[in-house]
Structures are given as C-alpha cells and as structure tokens.
Design a protein around this motif. Sequence first.
Motif, PDB file in Angstrom:
ATOM      1  N   VAL A   1       0.836  -1.207   0.000  1.00 57.32           N
ATOM      2  CA  VAL A   1       0.000   0.000   0.000  1.00 57.32           C
ATOM      3  C   VAL A   1       0.874   1.262   0.000  1.00 57.32           C
ATOM      4  O   VAL A   1       0.668   2.163  -0.814  1.00 57.32           O
ATOM      5  CB  VAL A   1      -0.981  -0.017   1.198  1.00 57.32           C
ATOM      6  N   PRO A   2       1.892   1.328   0.865  1.00 56.41           N
ATOM      7  CA  PRO A   2       2.754   2.520   0.826  1.00 56.41           C
ATOM      8  C   PRO A   2       3.450   2.720  -0.514  1.00 56.41           C
ATOM      9  O   PRO A   2       3.552   3.854  -0.979  1.00 56.41           O
ATOM     10  CB  PRO A   2       3.778   2.252   1.926  1.00 56.41           C
TER      11      PRO A   2
ATOM     12  N   TRP B   1       0.870   4.043  -2.805  1.00 59.63           N
ATOM     13  CA  TRP B   1       0.524   5.403  -2.405  1.00 59.63           C
ATOM     14  C   TRP B   1       1.624   6.387  -2.784  1.00 59.63           C
ATOM     15  O   TRP B   1       1.367   7.502  -3.242  1.00 59.63           O
ATOM     16  CB  TRP B   1       0.296   5.448  -0.893  1.00 59.63           C
ATOM     17  N   SER B   2       2.850   5.924  -2.598  1.00 64.52           N
ATOM     18  CA  SER B   2       3.985   6.775  -2.917  1.00 64.52           C
ATOM     19  C   SER B   2       4.005   7.106  -4.409  1.00 64.52           C
ATOM     20  O   SER B   2       4.233   8.246  -4.805  1.00 64.52           O
ATOM     21  CB  SER B   2       5.258   6.053  -2.491  1.00 64.52           C
TER      22      SER B   2
ATOM     23  N   LEU C   1       1.292   9.616  -5.029  1.00 66.39           N
ATOM     24  CA  LEU C   1       1.668  10.957  -4.562  1.00 66.39           C
ATOM     25  C   LEU C   1       2.648  11.640  -5.508  1.00 66.39           C
ATOM     26  O   LEU C   1       2.659  12.860  -5.640  1.00 66.39           O
ATOM     27  CB  LEU C   1       2.310  10.871  -3.172  1.00 66.39           C
TER      28      LEU C   1
ATOM     29  N   TYR D   1       2.132  19.194  -0.855  1.00 67.03           N
ATOM     30  CA  TYR D   1       2.803  19.844   0.271  1.00 67.03           C
ATOM     31  C   TYR D   1       1.951  19.668   1.517  1.00 67.03           C
ATOM     32  O   TYR D   1       0.780  20.045   1.535  1.00 67.03           O
ATOM     33  CB  TYR D   1       3.011  21.336   0.000  1.00 67.03           C
ATOM     34  N   ASN D   2       2.533  19.098   2.546  1.00 59.62           N
ATOM     35  CA  ASN D   2       1.864  18.926   3.835  1.00 59.62           C
ATOM     36  C   ASN D   2       0.508  18.223   3.730  1.00 59.62           C
ATOM     37  O   ASN D   2      -0.417  18.540   4.464  1.00 59.62           O
ATOM     38  CB  ASN D   2       1.681  20.282   4.531  1.00 59.62           C
ATOM     39  N   THR D   3       0.378  17.316   2.799  1.00 58.04           N
ATOM     40  CA  THR D   3      -0.838  16.513   2.747  1.00 58.04           C
ATOM     41  C   THR D   3      -0.524  15.185   2.064  1.00 58.04           C
ATOM     42  O   THR D   3       0.369  15.122   1.220  1.00 58.04           O
ATOM     43  CB  THR D   3      -1.966  17.228   1.983  1.00 58.04           C
ATOM     44  N   VAL D   4      -1.258  14.141   2.449  1.00 56.69           N
ATOM     45  CA  VAL D   4      -1.093  12.870   1.746  1.00 56.69           C
ATOM     46  C   VAL D   4      -2.356  12.557   0.956  1.00 56.69           C
ATOM     47  O   VAL D   4      -2.496  11.480   0.406  1.00 56.69           O
ATOM     48  CB  VAL D   4      -0.762  11.712   2.708  1.00 56.69           C
ATOM     49  N   THR D   5      -3.287  13.488   0.929  1.00 51.12           N
ATOM     50  CA  THR D   5      -4.474  13.326   0.089  1.00 51.12           C
ATOM     51  C   THR D   5      -4.568  14.542  -0.827  1.00 51.12           C
ATOM     52  O   THR D   5      -5.438  15.381  -0.679  1.00 51.12           O
ATOM     53  CB  THR D   5      -5.742  13.227   0.948  1.00 51.12           C
TER      54      THR D   5
ATOM     55  N   GLN E   1       7.536  19.182   4.253  1.00 52.73           N
ATOM     56  CA  GLN E   1       6.694  17.995   4.054  1.00 52.73           C
ATOM     57  C   GLN E   1       6.219  17.989   2.609  1.00 52.73           C
ATOM     58  O   GLN E   1       5.049  18.158   2.332  1.00 52.73           O
ATOM     59  CB  GLN E   1       5.518  18.049   5.025  1.00 52.73           C
TER      60      GLN E   1
ATOM     61  N   PHE F   1       5.658  15.801  -0.099  1.00 51.50           N
ATOM     62  CA  PHE F   1       5.554  14.378  -0.441  1.00 51.50           C
ATOM     63  C   PHE F   1       5.580  14.123  -1.945  1.00 51.50           C
ATOM     64  O   PHE F   1       5.961  13.053  -2.388  1.00 51.50           O
ATOM     65  CB  PHE F   1       4.288  13.778   0.177  1.00 51.50           C
TER      66      PHE F   1
ATOM     67  N   ALA G   1       9.052   1.916  -0.431  1.00 49.52           N
ATOM     68  CA  ALA G   1       8.173   1.460   0.631  1.00 49.52           C
ATOM     69  C   ALA G   1       8.398   2.281   1.880  1.00 49.52           C
ATOM     70  O   ALA G   1       7.460   2.720   2.531  1.00 49.52           O
ATOM     71  CB  ALA G   1       8.432  -0.006   0.920  1.00 49.52           C
TER      72      ALA G   1
ATOM     73  N   GLY H   1       6.982   5.626   1.551  1.00 50.62           N
ATOM     74  CA  GLY H   1       5.542   5.663   1.597  1.00 50.62           C
ATOM     75  C   GLY H   1       4.975   5.220   2.928  1.00 50.62           C
ATOM     76  O   GLY H   1       3.846   5.533   3.248  1.00 50.62           O
ATOM     77  N   ALA H   2       5.772   4.474   3.705  1.00 51.57           N
ATOM     78  CA  ALA H   2       5.235   3.944   4.951  1.00 51.57           C
ATOM     79  C   ALA H   2       4.726   5.068   5.835  1.00 51.57           C
ATOM     80  O   ALA H   2       3.638   4.992   6.387  1.00 51.57           O
ATOM     81  CB  ALA H   2       6.301   3.146   5.683  1.00 51.57           C
TER      82      ALA H   2
ATOM     83  N   ALA I   1       1.737   6.546   4.477  1.00 54.64           N
ATOM     84  CA  ALA I   1       0.553   5.746   4.700  1.00 54.64           C
ATOM     85  C   ALA I   1       0.044   5.859   6.124  1.00 54.64           C
ATOM     86  O   ALA I   1      -1.157   5.844   6.354  1.00 54.64           O
ATOM     87  CB  ALA I   1       0.841   4.291   4.371  1.00 54.64           C
TER      88      ALA I   1
ATOM     89  N   LEU J   1      -0.552  15.471   9.895  1.00 51.42           N
ATOM     90  CA  LEU J   1      -1.268  14.867   8.773  1.00 51.42           C
ATOM     91  C   LEU J   1      -2.357  13.934   9.269  1.00 51.42           C
ATOM     92  O   LEU J   1      -3.262  13.586   8.537  1.00 51.42           O
ATOM     93  CB  LEU J   1      -0.304  14.067   7.895  1.00 51.42           C
TER      94      LEU J   1
ATOM     95  N   ASP K   1       4.145  26.294   4.784  1.00 54.29           N
ATOM     96  CA  ASP K   1       3.332  25.255   4.159  1.00 54.29           C
ATOM     97  C   ASP K   1       2.277  24.709   5.118  1.00 54.29           C
ATOM     98  O   ASP K   1       1.227  24.245   4.684  1.00 54.29           O
ATOM     99  CB  ASP K   1       4.224  24.132   3.619  1.00 54.29           C
TER     100      ASP K   1
ATOM    101  N   GLN L   1      -3.199  23.553   8.163  1.00 53.97           N
ATOM    102  CA  GLN L   1      -2.966  22.623   9.281  1.00 53.97           C
ATOM    103  C   GLN L   1      -3.013  23.312  10.635  1.00 53.97           C
ATOM    104  O   GLN L   1      -3.139  22.661  11.656  1.00 53.97           O
ATOM    105  CB  GLN L   1      -1.610  21.937   9.095  1.00 53.97           C
TER     106      GLN L   1
END
Lengths: 309, 443
Positions: A39-40, A43-44, A47, A53-57, A276, A278, B23, B26-27, B30, B111, B128, B134
């Motif tokens: 999954v990571p 997801w990576s 992304l 920036y500063n979000t994973v969604t 951050q 990502f 991985a 992304g860990a 995630a 996050l 940011d 945030q």
Amino acid sequence: MTATPVSLGRRLRGRQNQNLWFWVFVGPFVIGLVVFIYVPIAWSIYLSFFDAYNTVTPTRFVGLGNYADMMRDEAFRSSLSTFVVFAAGIVPTTFALSLLTALLVARTRVMQTFFRSVFFLPTACSYVVAALIWKMSIFAGVPSGMVNAGLALAGHDAIPFLSLTRPPWYWLVIVSARLWLQVGFYMILFLAALQRISPTLYEAAAIDGAGSWQQFRFITLPQLRPTSAAVLLLLLINAFQAFDEFYNILSTFGQYPPYARPPLVYLYYVALGQGQDFGHGSAGAVILTLVIALSALVFNRFVSLRGES
Amino acid sequence: MSERTVIGQLGRRQLLALGGTAAGMGALAACGGNTGRSTSTTSGGTSATSGSSGSSSAGGAKPTLQQWYHQYGEAGTQQAVEGYAKAYPDADVKVTWKPGDYDQTTAASLLTSSGPDVFEYGNGPTIDMIKGGQVADLTGLLGDADSDFNPAVLKRMTYDGKLWAVPQVIDMQILVYRKSMFDKAGVKPPETIDELITAATALTTDKVKGLFLGNDGGVGLMGAPMLFSAGLDYLDETGGFGFDTDSAVAAFGKLREMFTSKYLLQAAPKDWYDASALTSGLTAMQFTGLWTFPSIEKEIQDDYGAIPWPAMPGGKKSVVVGAYGSCVNAKSANVEAAKAFVKWLWVDQTDKQLDFATAYGFHIPARASLVPQAKTLQSGPAKDAAAAAQEFGHAQNSILWTPKCATAFGDMMTNIVKNGADAKAEIAKVKAIAEAEVKRVLG
C-alpha cells in the motif's frame, strides 16, 4: 469449531485443517506486507504525480512535473552520482573482506566457533549505536578521541575527522563503520557456502598437484558462484539504500552537509523533515527505486552471462 | 534551539528498514494516509465529538487537550510545563514531552487525526503548514497585550495579516568570551569582524583556541548572523532575494577565512549549544545561546562576558533571536478550547511565563513588560545579552524562507566555507531556488 455446514467448511479448511493453519501462520505476514509495503509503495507512486505539500491526500495533479523537478535538482543528481561511485567502491570491498574472513575462519582449526561469533557479533549491533560510537568516541575530532589519542602518541596533531572536507576524512569514518557492521553477516553466508563444498573436490585437486591458489581459483570460487551473486546483489541494494550510519554520523544541527549525502537522506529532508513535500519526495523515491532495479538487472545479466561462458 | 538529541532515529530506521526506498518513503505517508484519507469522515467524527463534548460540557465535563513540547535541555522544565497544564481550570491538558526529532514528528503527526491539539514550533508554523490549513488562525488572541509582545518575533509568526502562533519565550544566540583570557592577551571585546579575527589570533595558544563556532566550523550556524551583520537578510520586505551582493560574498569569505585558520576550534566534546568548550578552557570565545548562561556561571562564575556578533563593513552588529511559538492544530476536535488554553497560558498567565523563561535556563520573556521583572536578566552578562537582543535583535529567518531554501542555503555554506567554492556562483544557485520557492508559496 462451530457447527458450520460440514462439507464446504471442511473442504475450505483442507485435510487436517491444513488451509486454516496455512493462513494462521502466513496471514499476519501477508497482511503486514500489504499494509506496510505494498500500500505505501502504491501510495507513494500516486503521490509522486501530485502537488502534495503537507498533505497525503492531494488534489492538484501535476503529471510528471515532480519527476522533471527532481531530475533538474542538482543536489539530488549529485547524491545519486555520489552513490553510484560509493556503490562501485563499497560493494567489491565488502565482498572481498567478507570472503577473506570466511576463508580464514573456515581454515582455522582452533577456536573456530569463537572467531565466527566474534566476526558475526557486530551484525547484531544497531546501526545508530555504532554510528554514535564511531562519531563520538573512536573518530571524535577532539584530541581525546580514540584515534586522535593514538595520533598524539605518534606526535601528530588531532584531526577533526568529521569537520574537514579536504581531505575527506569523513569517508574513512563512514566506510569503516559500514564494514564493521556488514562484513560479519556476509562472512556467515560465505562460510555456509564454503562448508557445502565437497572435500572430495579438494582431495582430488591435491592429488592432481593443485596448489592452494589454484584450488581457490578453480574450486572454491566457482563453487561459491550462487552465493557470490546473491551477496553482490544484496550489497548493491544496500549501498543505494544507505541511510542510518550516514545520517547519524554526518547530520548536524538541523541539516546534512551536501557531501556524502545518500539519496535517501536527501529525500528524507525533502519529504519527512520540516519540508513535508511528499510529491517531490515520492518522485525521488521512485527514481531511486528505478536506479536500483536497473543496476540490479544489469548486474544480474552480467553475472549470469559470466556463469554461462 | 536548545539541546536536541540524535537518538530519536530508531523509529524511522525501523520504518525505512521495513521496505527500503519507495516502501519506506511511503510507509510514513501511509501512516498519515490511513487517517488523512478519512479526513472527511474524521471531520464528521470531529463534529460528532465536538458535539458530544459540547453537550457534555453542558453537563460539566472538561475537554481533553494534548499539548506537545520538544525536549528542553534544562532540568525542571518538563515538571514546570506539566504543572502549568495541571493548573488550567477549563480543560484536562495532557503534556507530551518529545525527545528526538521533534520538528519532523510533529509535522508528520499533523497529517493525522492523532496529532496534538496544542504544540510548540520553532518560530511558529512553517508557511506550508499555514497554506495547507494545518494550523488555526490565532488572530485576536493576544487582545490588549498585542503591543506588549516582542515585535520582531510577532512579525515572524504573522502571515497575510493573521497571527499563527503565540511566542512562548525568546531565545537568542550570542558570542561569549573568557574575560581572564582577554585580559591576559590584552585584547578588547571586538566590535568588527576584523577585530574578532585579530583577537582570535592573539588568544590562540598551544592549549586554547581563539574561537568556537560549532563542530561543523560554523557552517550550520553562522550564515544568518553573518548576513545580518553585513546589513543583509535572506529575503527583503517584498520577498525578493536578499543577498546577491558583494557584501554577502565578503561576509561568507570571512567565514571561509576563519575555517581555514589556526585559531578556530574545529571539534569539541559538545556542540555549540552547550558552553562546555568555553568553560573547560578549549576556547576563549564561543558562539552559543543565552540558555547556557546558568551553566557557565556555575563553572567559571563571573569570568565571562557576552557581546553581539561583530559587524561587517557597511553593516552593524547582530543578535539572532528566535522563539518557540505555541500553535493550535486546525484538525483538533477542540480548536476553541485549545485556543483558550493557549491564550490562558501564553498571554494571561504572566507569572508562569516568567517562571518558564527564567527559572530553568535563561530565556527572554516574550512580553516586554516582563523583561524588567526577570531577575536573571538584571545583572552581568545576561543583562548585556538581553539589552543586545533589544538593540540588535534579528528574527532567525523569514517566514517565506522554506525548508527547501534552508537546505540550499546550508549546501551553499558548506561549499563556500569548507570547500572554498566561489561564493558568487554559490549564491546564484541559492537565488534560483529561493526565487522559485517564494513564487510557489505566494502563488
């Protein structure tokens, strides 16, 4: 078990509940693998195509923009090229040293178990702990540092190992820490392979009048080929994934110097530090993965070609 | 700002070990992702929680707030902040004391939905974090006390006319020296960089070096004070690049000169944020923080003085000031309660602010009206330092100076100071990166 319909439930569980037990043992690892690795990774990759920036969604799709940025990023390119050179140096060195130690230990008739344990022990040591000992005790730049104390006895001034860049003493610190930590593990692999070589081969060679170099060259080395290939591949991947000892030895207050900066350390500062970012971090990680995969493929091809010839 | 340890890496190491590059990368994403993905549902849950807490508060129950601090090096600080939290009447405040890489952990936790409600961050939240929604807007929280807070620090925590953090205490970096060594060598406290170099040379003996700027030779620390001393800044008022000038080239050149000299102490058992290089007699001058003054006093009593970083031609002496700012997590289930707590502790409770600033290490209270009450700052070198902060104080960096800019700046400093690279070309590289970053942030 509860009273489920007999035929189907039993069939699913298999003979003597084999299937059930299979999943009881394998299930946790599969779940862990999926949740923490696949999954990571997915997801990576996701992304890496976004402004994140500063979000994973993230919501703003940028296509290959992050990849282009990372390839243009001089710092990232230089860390990649530094580590191609680093890999070219450290892989053969570790390989040769592990093989040498394995040969020495295998030939030892006294206290073989002792030596085997002694060389293997560093593997059990944490990279972080070793890095701190190397940085703060053995190669401490102060005159009371271990190496500097030795130099003082020889009438030499103290060397600030981690502060100077010319000459680049920091490589001595990092490489020696890495060798100390890794050689023992690969030695064990070689040792196991050495012990599987049939003694009859050596006996026959001895009768034919082969010297010890010839025995090594024409029996030991060819017999070790599968192990050597595996060791080399592991070492290669390891070299590109360098992080722990580099980070703990060279990072200073809130930053890492631009020399001897592994790609992962650079990406760490891009994506997981105060910045951050990502999107760019993930793009960099994917690029690095591709570099590793490509090197491994090329390398594997090279080894198997040699195997056939 | 105060001491941080390197040992917090284990968690990340294991994480990276889990799956290597992509991985590992992304860990963490995630970890955030599991909760980040459910932001919409969480916010539904959030409103439900706040609804329930609202109804329960009608019933008299107090909301629970998580407050995070980084690990301060001075003994007693942790007990102090726990005491403050306990004394707050309107919420149940739980203090978490986080050793290791505080900035990274905190940024990552924001996050998720399990982040703190209230947290401190060096010089306030990053741009940011603000842009990403945030952190909560704290405008108006200061009330009448607005004009009482140190303006340089307050400005640093303001963006787009809104306030994003409440300064807790002001930290400062300053040059300290051994009076006895100065007397013996017959040198006076330097006013200019050239005088500093002359003094450092004169103070150097077999056993003692003249100057200590950190174990990296000043690369990580001295860029900012050197810029400020040359009358420059990272960015100008409008966000334009601030140091593509000959005076910057000259300023960084001086650091290179120091690095290659015989008088600079290259390595000490403890880095610049601890004064032991000075107190144990390894160096005659050291750049360090005001927070070390209690330990200096303990070791060498009154055998020390404090002066601002000397001036470059065309500039004036400078003192770097920074402040941890108390921020509120915008994802908190109790944003209003969190704001109320921040106001209570860092605006209203002046006695606690005074205690926090002066009872453990030395810091300067963020509210100007408290400075005269700070007994520790009324005499000796600490008084000189506080006065210098007032006169020459300069916020550590600009809010638009993003981490990416900081990395580029750090690389530039290493290349110039350690490798003797051409300063002009190095500055141009940073300029290209910084201009793109400012454009991204403002755009």
